[in-house]
Design an enzyme around this catalytic site. Sequence first.
Site, PDB file in Angstrom:
ATOM      1  N   HIS A 157       0.797  -1.227   0.000  1.00 43.73           N
ATOM      2  CA  HIS A 157       0.000   0.000   0.000  1.00 43.73           C
ATOM      3  C   HIS A 157       0.830   1.277   0.000  1.00 43.73           C
ATOM      4  O   HIS A 157       0.279   2.361  -0.202  1.00 43.73           O
ATOM      5  CB  HIS A 157      -0.938   0.003   1.212  1.00 43.73           C
ATOM      6  CG  HIS A 157      -2.037  -1.003   1.113  1.00 43.73           C
ATOM      7  ND1 HIS A 157      -3.302  -0.691   0.673  1.00 43.73           N
ATOM      8  CD2 HIS A 157      -2.070  -2.326   1.395  1.00 43.73           C
ATOM      9  CE1 HIS A 157      -4.067  -1.768   0.691  1.00 43.73           C
ATOM     10  NE2 HIS A 157      -3.333  -2.783   1.121  1.00 43.73           N
ATOM     11  N   ASP A 366       4.107   9.373  -1.228  1.00 37.94           N
ATOM     12  CA  ASP A 366       2.929   8.613  -0.809  1.00 37.94           C
ATOM     13  C   ASP A 366       2.635   7.520  -1.822  1.00 37.94           C
ATOM     14  O   ASP A 366       2.826   7.716  -3.029  1.00 37.94           O
ATOM     15  CB  ASP A 366       1.706   9.537  -0.702  1.00 37.94           C
ATOM     16  CG  ASP A 366       0.899   9.290   0.559  1.00 37.94           C
ATOM     17  OD1 ASP A 366       0.962   8.166   1.087  1.00 37.94           O
ATOM     18  OD2 ASP A 366       0.194  10.210   0.998  1.00 37.94           O
TER      19      ASP A 366
END
Length: 510
Positions: A157, A366
């Site tokens: 993730h 991110d």
Amino acid sequence: MRLVIVSNRVTIPDRSEKAAAGGLAVALREALDSHGGLWFGWSGEVAENAAGAPVKTAQRGKVTYAVTDLTSAERDSYYLGFSNRALWPLMHYRLGLTEFSRTEYEGYLGVNRRFAKALVAMLQPDDVIWIHDYHLIPLAAELRRRGVTNRIGYFHHIPWPPSEVFGALPFSSTLIGTMAAYDLVGVQTEIDAANLIGGLRALSGASVDGDRVRVGRRQTSVQAFPIGIDVEAFRKLAAASVRAATLPIKTTRETLGERKLVIGVDRLDYSKGIVPRLEAFGQFLRSHPEHRGRVGLLQIAPPSRSEVPEYAELDRQSDEVAGRLNATLGEFDWTPIRVVKKAYSRNALAGLYRRAQVGLVTPMRDGMNLVAKEYVAAQDPADPGVLVLSRFAGAAQQMGEALIVNPFDTHEVADAIRTALAMPKSERIRRFERLYAVIDASDIGWWTQRYLAALSNSGAPRQTTPPKTGPRRSPAKSADGDRPRKPVKTMPAVTKPRRERAAQPGSSPH
């Protein structure tokens, strides 16, 4: 086929709970409900006899929840130690913050071995296993050692760095080599996929053929699966929150009046770029004094991992910077920056996103950043706000109609805030429509279905990724006065997850 999901943290829902908190948790539960399945992981609890205690289980419909506690030593080494002091900063390209301890690495491997031992006893021959995130990288290798031949997939993730960065980790070649135990490895972006494939080649001597990677006798496929949100549910949530005038919305209206709002929503984490963002907003006000008294920044930053020293320092820094800027730029009737260190319900956040003229999403690095997608989904199609997005967020690969910025350049971010506030409505609508079309075409249900289809057919030709920009026909107002009309999708239809109850934005099951 039964689906088995493994994540670091698992919460057993109450019997009365109708929907899990958080978009990803909802989607995974939907997948489990449709296949029948098992969800296994850490309970979040610490108990000194945890290592020898039996796994606790609970049945909720078609889903069996199975959790185990950790000892305090395991929590310190596996979770607080190797996962969050070594892997987390390393994966976010922050070598200067990476701390490596051989003891913590051994603890990390030990918990993965214990999870594997517990899981093997619960597996069935036709199970498909889906493992999530960096806490559990070696879990498939441990399962293979115990004779498990089932299909096993992994989804990462957070970002995956290039081999020059990952290779700085001691035992990096051993750890990355365990990826070959998976049949399918999913990452957020094509850049992450290229980095992981390059790392397997450079550090483990893998042979590479497209997205197929071979280490020894094992072959795995590494592909990008950009994760989405439940767009429809979040759109409805935002509209309903504004109509109901929930307390945060009412308070914001009273505090701001006619002033414009810039919003940032992040966990208090150094990867999110919160302190540079505050500095950039201060630079915007200094460079464009005509906006003083007319706009404010609301930064919501609930604390996380407060036991890790770097996070305590970040907490202090954010307070210091906000205080300094407010003291030098504020007026008696106007506070330019408000930093709120508490979590809000999804309902409240959706309404605040809709109220904000600018969504400021500027992480230093991110994996995806679902706040960017939530901000777009929450907008009023007739008068939308503008998304300012870091080029280092995975979402930037899909959301090119945002104002893309370098978060390390405070002047560039400051100029983007000014551009967003001055943007004509016609341009705002055009950008919103294109962005909405993209996130709607690759929502959370589509992501779940696509990954599981690829895992079931590992070795088949690679599926195409979603478009980077939306189709020409973008959402327009429909008869309900708010709902954008969906463009025709070019991928198979999916079952939408149920509406979410409450959680932090972009939340995951772990």
